[in-house]
Design an enzyme around this catalytic site. Structure first.
Site, PDB file in Angstrom:
ATOM      1  N   HIS A  41       9.620 -50.280   6.479  1.00  0.00           N
ATOM      2  CA  HIS A  41       9.285 -50.687   7.846  1.00  0.00           C
ATOM      3  C   HIS A  41       8.232 -49.341   8.422  1.00  0.00           C
ATOM      4  O   HIS A  41       8.608 -48.221   8.757  1.00  0.00           O
ATOM      5  CB  HIS A  41      10.447 -50.702   8.814  1.00  0.00           C
ATOM      6  CG  HIS A  41      10.312 -50.941   9.978  1.00  0.00           C
ATOM      7  ND1 HIS A  41      10.846 -50.123  11.198  1.00  0.00           N
ATOM      8  CD2 HIS A  41       9.692 -52.002  10.548  1.00  0.00           C
ATOM      9  CE1 HIS A  41      10.421 -50.913  12.445  1.00  0.00           C
ATOM     10  NE2 HIS A  41       9.923 -51.878  11.939  1.00  0.00           N
ATOM     11  N   HIS A  83       2.446 -48.936  16.225  1.00  0.00           N
ATOM     12  CA  HIS A  83       3.472 -49.936  16.779  1.00  0.00           C
ATOM     13  C   HIS A  83       3.336 -50.178  18.240  1.00  0.00           C
ATOM     14  O   HIS A  83       3.301 -51.158  18.765  1.00  0.00           O
ATOM     15  CB  HIS A  83       4.829 -49.289  16.456  1.00  0.00           C
ATOM     16  CG  HIS A  83       6.024 -50.130  16.881  1.00  0.00           C
ATOM     17  ND1 HIS A  83       6.502 -50.186  18.184  1.00  0.00           N
ATOM     18  CD2 HIS A  83       6.473 -51.309  16.451  1.00  0.00           C
ATOM     19  CE1 HIS A  83       7.305 -51.077  18.624  1.00  0.00           C
ATOM     20  NE2 HIS A  83       7.578 -51.858  17.426  1.00  0.00           N
TER      21      HIS A  83
END
Length: 291
Positions: A41, A83
């Site tokens: 991730h 992100h």
């Protein structure tokens, strides 16, 4: 002789014998499923600054075949990997540009973003790590022979970003048959974004981030190949409901769940039969599901 040996083995295993072959019973077959794919991730973000090239390399060191990232767009149209829709959590933007609050990614040029330190927040050893462009990120993943689960982050903020990403993927060779078939998945929390990607390039595997109601799953199956929910929102029954449907490529819908960072949760979701586990710590999850 071989039949007698097979029969003896069947007595021990409870299997069904056909000729000299030993086949599992239905109960045994039902309890089997492949080990889920493990996806790092934002790279191996438990150990390196998320979404940086260092995190990609750390994932490679941990033998993570897949990495996940997030793509956004700068003020002057460059695609970058980060992100948050703001720069403040993972960079020193408040020091470098103190008068530019709220420090949205889309309010800064690529040159300005390239000045930012995206590593020191994670540890002094990562000082000077930068926010990569999508081009730089794709090159590194390719050099490491890894596979990419790419998230289009907040596409509602960046009209037309799907077409721009597809152009970049093409330029970097990621729309070649081998990459599309085995090494690339594009996902988003936006159903509209995934519908657009599917319409533009129906050969690309796509995923919807979220947990749609079971009754709504057939509609999603028209344009995505995966339903990718939080691990806190699923059950074995939900995974089974997803698996009961076929996606646009006429293959069973898959489930990649996120974000799983401990052994107990990894074993729980693996027991549900998920196809992939997205994790900050791929080594922890691998060890858990291999047990």
């Amino acid at each position: 002789m071989y039949v007698r040996a097979a029969a003896a083995l069947a007595t021990v295993t409870g299997s069904v014998v056909i000729g000299v072959l030993v086949l599992p019973t239905a109960a045994q077959a039902a309890g089997r499923h492949d080990r889920p794919v493990i996806i790092a991730h934002r790279g191996a973000s438990a150990y390196a600054p998320e979404n940086t090239l260092e995190a990609v390399d750390e994932a490679d060191e941990l033998d993570a075949d897949w990495v996940e990232n997030d793509v956004q767009r700068t003020k002057d149209g460059a695609l970058v990997v980060i992100h948050d829709t703001t720069l403040s959590r993972t960079t020193n933007v408040e020091e470098v540009f103190p008068g530019r609050a709220p420090w949205n990614v889309r309010d800064f040029t690529a040159t300005e973003i390239a000045r930012l330190d995206a590593g020191s927040w994670k540890g002094a050893e990562f000082k000077g790590e930068r926010i990569p462009t999508l081009h730089q990120y794709l090159e590194r993943v390719d050099d490491n022979h890894q596979k990419l689960l790419m998230e289009i982050k907040a596409p509602e903020l960046y009209p037309g970003i799907e077409d721009q990403i597809l152009r970049q993927l093409r330029r970097d060779g990621w729309l070649r048959h081998e990459h599309v078939k085995r090494r690339l998945i594009v996902q988003s929390f936006s159903a509209d974004s995934m519908r657009t990607v599917h319409e533009r390039r129906p050969d690309i595997k796509t995923g919807f981030l979220g947990t749609p109601a079971v009754a709504d799953l057939p509609a999603y199956a028209e344009f995505v190949d995966q339903i990718n929910p939080s691990n806190t929102t699923i059950s074995a029954d939900y995974v089974e409901a997803v698996h009961a449907l076929k996606g646009p490529h006429r293959k069973r819908l898959e489930v990649f769940t996120w974000t799983v960072n401990d052994a107990a949760t990894a074993q729980r979701v693996a027991g549900y039969g998920v196809d992939g586990i997205i994790t900050n710590a791929p080594d922890v999850v691998r060890e858990a599901v291999d047990d």
